[in-house]
Motif scaffolding. Structure first.
Motif, PDB file in Angstrom:
ATOM      1  N   SER A   1      -4.954   1.155   6.537  1.00  0.00           N
ATOM      2  CA  SER A   1      -4.078   1.063   5.207  1.00  0.00           C
ATOM      3  C   SER A   1      -5.322   0.500   4.087  1.00  0.00           C
ATOM      4  CB  SER A   1      -2.893   0.497   4.935  1.00  0.00           C
ATOM      5  OG  SER A   1      -2.065   1.282   5.589  1.00  0.00           O
ATOM      6  N   ILE A   2      -5.705  -0.721   4.533  1.00  0.00           N
ATOM      7  CA  ILE A   2      -6.837  -1.448   3.811  1.00  0.00           C
ATOM      8  C   ILE A   2      -7.846  -0.600   3.425  1.00  0.00           C
ATOM      9  CG2 ILE A   2      -8.530  -3.262   3.671  1.00  0.00           C
ATOM     10  CD1 ILE A   2      -6.363  -4.957   5.288  1.00  0.00           C
ATOM     11  N   ARG A   3      -8.541  -0.162   4.530  1.00  0.00           N
ATOM     12  CA  ARG A   3      -9.779   0.802   4.220  1.00  0.00           C
ATOM     13  C   ARG A   3      -9.467   2.084   3.407  1.00  0.00           C
ATOM     14  NH1 ARG A   3     -10.041  -0.090   9.955  1.00  0.00           N
ATOM     15  NH2 ARG A   3      -9.292   1.798  10.250  1.00  0.00           N
ATOM     16  N   MET A   4      -8.371   2.775   3.763  1.00  0.00           N
ATOM     17  CA  MET A   4      -7.970   3.994   2.854  1.00  0.00           C
ATOM     18  C   MET A   4      -7.860   3.626   1.435  1.00  0.00           C
ATOM     19  SD  MET A   4      -4.675   6.304   3.175  1.00  0.00           S
ATOM     20  CE  MET A   4      -3.404   5.124   2.369  1.00  0.00           C
ATOM     21  N   LEU A   5      -7.214   2.480   0.891  1.00  0.00           N
ATOM     22  CA  LEU A   5      -6.955   2.069  -0.318  1.00  0.00           C
ATOM     23  C   LEU A   5      -8.296   1.427  -0.825  1.00  0.00           C
ATOM     24  CD1 LEU A   5      -3.362   0.970  -0.194  1.00  0.00           C
ATOM     25  CD2 LEU A   5      -4.250   3.167  -1.011  1.00  0.00           C
ATOM     26  N   VAL A   6      -8.913   0.457  -0.119  1.00  0.00           N
ATOM     27  CA  VAL A   6     -10.124   0.305  -0.851  1.00  0.00           C
ATOM     28  C   VAL A   6     -11.006   1.534  -0.895  1.00  0.00           C
ATOM     29  CG1 VAL A   6     -12.413  -1.033  -0.196  1.00  0.00           C
ATOM     30  CG2 VAL A   6     -10.042  -1.997   0.174  1.00  0.00           C
ATOM     31  N   SER A   7     -11.240   2.522  -0.224  1.00  0.00           N
ATOM     32  CA  SER A   7     -11.977   3.478  -0.263  1.00  0.00           C
ATOM     33  C   SER A   7     -11.582   4.444  -1.247  1.00  0.00           C
ATOM     34  CB  SER A   7     -12.104   4.495   1.029  1.00  0.00           C
ATOM     35  OG  SER A   7     -12.652   3.727   2.257  1.00  0.00           O
ATOM     36  N   LYS A   8     -10.235   4.561  -1.461  1.00  0.00           N
ATOM     37  CA  LYS A   8      -9.684   5.383  -2.839  1.00  0.00           C
ATOM     38  C   LYS A   8     -10.171   4.762  -4.072  1.00  0.00           C
ATOM     39  CE  LYS A   8      -5.431   6.803  -4.975  1.00  0.00           C
ATOM     40  NZ  LYS A   8      -5.042   5.786  -5.902  1.00  0.00           N
ATOM     41  N   ASN A   9     -10.394   3.337  -4.063  1.00  0.00           N
ATOM     42  CA  ASN A   9     -10.811   2.622  -5.308  1.00  0.00           C
ATOM     43  C   ASN A   9     -12.141   2.883  -5.321  1.00  0.00           C
ATOM     44  OD1 ASN A   9      -8.435   1.722  -5.991  1.00  0.00           O
ATOM     45  ND2 ASN A   9      -8.631  -0.138  -4.831  1.00  0.00           N
ATOM     46  N   ASN A  10     -13.145   3.286  -4.441  1.00  0.00           N
ATOM     47  CA  ASN A  10     -14.292   3.363  -4.580  1.00  0.00           C
ATOM     48  C   ASN A  10     -14.843   4.594  -4.304  1.00  0.00           C
ATOM     49  OD1 ASN A  10     -14.874   0.448  -4.487  1.00  0.00           O
ATOM     50  ND2 ASN A  10     -14.736   0.408  -2.318  1.00  0.00           N
TER      51      ASN A  10
END
Length: 177
Positions: free
Chosen positions: A67-76
Motif C-alpha cells: 500500500s505504501i509503494r502503490m500510493l507513493v508511486s501514485k503521487n509520483n
C-alpha cells in the motif's frame, strides 16, 4: 524498451547472474523492476538486499508495504509501480479490486487494520510534506505499538520507493506483469 542497456537473465554472468538466480528462486523470474539495476551490479545487489529485508520484516506487513509503494508511486506518477503493487494487493494480500481502487482514491478508505492504516497515512505525510511531521505524529504511532525502528523502516521504504519511481520513470521501464 527501457532506455538503459540491461542484462537479461539468459545473457548474464558473475555477480549479476548470482543475484538473478536468487531473484528467480524467490519470484520464479527476474522482473524488469530488478533487471533495470543490472546496469550497475552494486546497485542491483543493494536493491535486492532491500527487497529481501522488507519481505521478511518482523512488523511491517506485506499489505502495508504494498500500500505504501502503490500510493507513493501514485503521487509520483509511476504507472509501473502502481500497477505492480495493485497486483500484489489483490493476488497476494487478498484485497479486492474495489478495495484497491478505494484506497487509491482515498487512503483513509484502506482495508488495512487501524494500526497499519495509521502507519500508511504517516508515511504518505512524510513522503509528501516531511516538514509537517512532528513529535505528536510519532507519539500517536508509538501509542499504537509501533517502535522507532518501525517508523524509520516505513519512512525509508516510502522514500526508497520515491527514488525507484524516479529511476523507472526516467529510464522508461517496461511493464512486464
Amino acid at each position: 524498451m527501457t532506455l538503459l542497456a540491461t542484462e537479461t537473465p539468459d545473457a548474464t554472468s558473475g555477480a549479476v547472474a548470482e543475484t538473478y538466480r536468487e531473484i528467480s528462486h524467490l519470484f520464479g523470474r527476474v522482473p524488469n523492476a530488478l533487471q533495470i539495476y543490472s546496469a550497475s551490479p552494486e546497485l542491483l545487489a543493494q536493491q535486492w538486499e532491500a527487497v529481501r529485508y522488507y519481505r521478511s520484516h518482523p512488523t511491517l506487513s506485506a499489505a502495508l508495504l504494498a500500500s505504501i509503494r502503490m500510493l507513493v508511486s501514485k503521487n509520483n506518477d509511476c504507472a509501473y509501480c502502481v500497477g505492480f503493487n495493485e497486483g500484489l494487493l489483490v493476488n497476494m494480500c487478498g484485497q479486492t479490486l474495489e478495495q484497491v481502487a478505494a484506497t487509491k482514491a482515498d487512503p483513509e478508505a484502506t482495508p488495512l487494520a487501524p494500526k497499519d492504516k495509521a502507519m500508511l497515512l504517516f508515511v504518505l505525510k512524510a513522503t509528501v510534506t516531511p516538514h509537517a511531521v512532528g513529535k505528536p505524529d510519532l507519539d500517536r504511532l508509538r501509542a499504537l505499538g509501533w517502535t522507532d525502528r518501525d517508523l524509520l523502516d516505513a519512512v525509508a521504504h516510502g522514500a526508497r520507493n520515491t527514488a525507484v519511481d524516479i529511476i523507472f520513470n526516467t529510464f522508461k521501464i517496461e511493464r512486464d506483469f
